[in-house]
Design an enzyme around this catalytic site. Sequence first.
Site, short mmCIF file in Angstrom:
data_model
loop_
_atom_site.label_atom_id
_atom_site.label_comp_id
_atom_site.label_asym_id
_atom_site.label_seq_id
_atom_site.Cartn_x
_atom_site.Cartn_y
_atom_site.Cartn_z
N ASP A 12 60.35 39.40 58.67
CA ASP A 12 60.37 37.95 58.79
C ASP A 12 61.56 37.58 59.67
OD1 ASP A 12 59.68 35.23 58.13
OD2 ASP A 12 61.37 35.23 56.74
N ARG A 13 61.51 36.42 60.27
CA ARG A 13 62.59 35.99 61.16
C ARG A 13 63.68 35.25 60.41
NH1 ARG A 13 61.76 31.58 65.80
NH2 ARG A 13 62.83 30.30 64.26
N ASP A 14 63.41 33.99 60.07
CA ASP A 14 64.43 33.14 59.45
C ASP A 14 64.66 33.59 58.01
OD1 ASP A 14 64.34 31.73 61.84
OD2 ASP A 14 62.92 30.27 61.06
N ASP A 21 68.44 28.36 58.67
CA ASP A 21 69.10 27.06 58.72
C ASP A 21 68.10 25.92 58.90
OD1 ASP A 21 71.67 28.14 58.37
OD2 ASP A 21 71.89 28.51 60.51
N ASN A 55 56.49 32.19 60.05
CA ASN A 55 55.88 30.86 59.99
C ASN A 55 56.80 29.90 60.73
OD1 ASN A 55 53.76 31.71 58.35
ND2 ASN A 55 54.72 31.04 56.46
N GLN A 56 56.24 29.11 61.64
CA GLN A 56 57.03 28.14 62.41
C GLN A 56 56.34 26.78 62.36
OE1 GLN A 56 60.15 28.57 63.74
NE2 GLN A 56 60.03 30.47 62.57
N HIS A 95 51.09 26.60 62.60
CA HIS A 95 50.27 25.67 61.82
C HIS A 95 50.90 25.26 60.51
CE1 HIS A 95 47.44 28.33 64.14
NE2 HIS A 95 47.19 27.14 64.65
N LYS A 112 51.65 32.76 56.49
CA LYS A 112 51.97 33.50 55.27
C LYS A 112 51.98 32.52 54.09
CE LYS A 112 55.71 34.95 57.30
NZ LYS A 112 57.07 35.45 57.44
N ASP A 137 62.16 37.15 53.08
CA ASP A 137 63.11 36.50 52.18
C ASP A 137 62.44 35.57 51.19
OD1 ASP A 137 62.51 34.67 54.28
OD2 ASP A 137 64.28 33.49 53.71
#
Length: 176
Positions: A12-14, A21, A55-56, A95, A112, A137
Amino acid sequence: MNTASRPAAFLDRDGVLNFDDGYIGTRDRIRWTPGVVSAIRTLNEAGYLVFVITNQSGVARGMFSEQDVHDLHDWMRDELQRDGARIDDFRFCPHHADGLVADYAVDCECRKPKPGMLRDLMSAWPVRAQGSFVIGDKPSDVEAAKAAGLPGFLFAGGDLAAFVDDVLRTLERPRE
């Protein structure tokens, strides 16, 4: 590209690669997680394909564009590569069912906890499911892993390199 199948680490990214943040759409807001370069290098050296799945919903909410996310991912890839850490590919879901931008206000298979991003990467790359795993996370990351038939590990913060070392040791243990 090597066509022999290899295990993959889906990150995962963030909250994993960088601090979460909230709605990060630009590189000036990135704060890397401690140990991120070492963690990715360890995975690279162990023969893993390394993917980012994220997810963005900021796209669906009109906070930034898909191109902004692509630009940010290109920058992240370049920054990590400069330090010898390779990310093989990124997938993101723009989305959200409650989005303000009509084209993105949908309930899709890529967001996700659904496994769409994982399945897409597994079909686009020579991924061997055995040995592959997800680090996220949030419980939704682990749920996506399970839906794709992969183990998922919940990262609660701290040093990502130490966490990846623990995951790799866990995967190496013989099953009883």
